[in-house]
Design an enzyme around this catalytic site. Sequence first.
Site, mmCIF file in Angstrom:
data_model
loop_
_atom_site.group_PDB
_atom_site.id
_atom_site.type_symbol
_atom_site.label_atom_id
_atom_site.label_comp_id
_atom_site.label_asym_id
_atom_site.label_seq_id
_atom_site.Cartn_x
_atom_site.Cartn_y
_atom_site.Cartn_z
ATOM 1 N N GLU A 1 35.460 47.741 47.763
ATOM 2 C CA GLU A 1 34.343 48.168 46.913
ATOM 3 C C GLU A 1 33.098 48.549 47.732
ATOM 4 O OE1 GLU A 1 35.416 48.683 44.150
ATOM 5 O OE2 GLU A 1 36.343 46.979 43.112
ATOM 6 N N TYR B 1 14.153 33.570 30.503
ATOM 7 C CA TYR B 1 14.483 33.722 31.927
ATOM 8 C C TYR B 1 15.453 34.870 32.171
ATOM 9 C CZ TYR B 1 14.105 31.963 36.678
ATOM 10 O OH TYR B 1 13.817 31.836 38.012
HETATM 11 O O1 LIG Z 1 38.742 43.434 41.605
HETATM 12 C C1 LIG Z 1 38.979 43.837 42.758
HETATM 13 O O2 LIG Z 1 40.110 44.092 43.186
HETATM 14 C C2 LIG Z 1 37.781 43.992 43.703
HETATM 15 O O3 LIG Z 1 36.693 44.493 42.980
HETATM 16 C C3 LIG Z 1 37.409 42.611 44.205
HETATM 17 O O4 LIG Z 1 36.750 41.884 43.503
HETATM 18 C C4 LIG Z 1 37.943 42.157 45.503
HETATM 19 O O5 LIG Z 1 38.205 43.227 46.390
HETATM 20 P P1 LIG Z 1 37.963 43.069 47.951
HETATM 21 O O6 LIG Z 1 36.499 42.847 48.176
HETATM 22 O O7 LIG Z 1 38.470 44.344 48.554
HETATM 23 O O8 LIG Z 1 38.756 41.870 48.392
HETATM 24 ZN ZN LIG Z 2 36.420 42.983 41.472
#
Ligand SMILES: O=C(O)[C@@H](O)C(=O)COP(=O)(O)O
Ligand SMILES: [Zn+2]
Length: 215
Positions: free
Chosen positions: A79, A125
């Site tokens: 990501e 908040y």
């Molecule tokens: O949901 C997903 O596969 C990604 O958005 C995630 O949360 C984990 O992906 P990486 O950061 O590549 O491990």
């Molecule tokens: Zn994710």
Amino acid sequence: MTEQEQREQEQKIQMVNLARSFYERGYSVGGAGNLSVRLDDNRILVTPTGSSLGRLVPERLSVVDMQGNWISGDKPSKEYVFHLALYQQNPNCNAVVHLHSTYLTALSCVEGLNTDNAIQAFTPYYVMRVGKLQVIPYYRPGSPKIAEELAARANTGKAFLMANHGIVVTGSDLIDACDNTEELEETAKLFFTLQHQSIRYLSDDEVKDLENRGK
Ligand SMILES: O=C(O)[C@@H](O)C(=O)COP(=O)(O)O
Ligand SMILES: [Zn+2]
């Protein structure tokens, strides 16, 4: 070690500690979620792909430049492109948190959400820290379309619910982004807790008053 190297080492240790804290308190499980922080004008630090937030190692965190080149550390999160989009579009964004935390992810699966603001304010908040919760459509994890959607909204809010996936939250630094995320998860928990109650929402004037004061 130069002053800059020292500062970066501190940022790496801070990321490892904050991520572990999320993991230990059940905000993340398995390999889900990713964090990043701006190191300077041209580089970000991001968690490696497939890594557990509970077991990060400072030396293995990934460094990526603003053009998307992987500079050092392990292979970056799939990501990293949407993290970069937020930094590129919003100079005030200095950290990004993405989690699959339970209540926000449950909310992301609800049909018919208000995509401009999925949680109408009922506590001060929430308004002071986050303000509103925009919803972006579902795309598979890692899709470049997520980056496009976030880039278009980068200057319109701090929190973005990814339909059927999880949450993305920005901050002025990593602690701020983590605190914003925790407040939002707590708000989603309250939202489900109150599901069968008649809620007294804050009025428009009450919300405006809080927005004018900040946090
Ligand atoms: O949901 C997903 O596969 C990604 O958005 C995630 O949360 C984990 O992906 P990486 O950061 O590549 O491990
Ligand atoms: Zn994710």
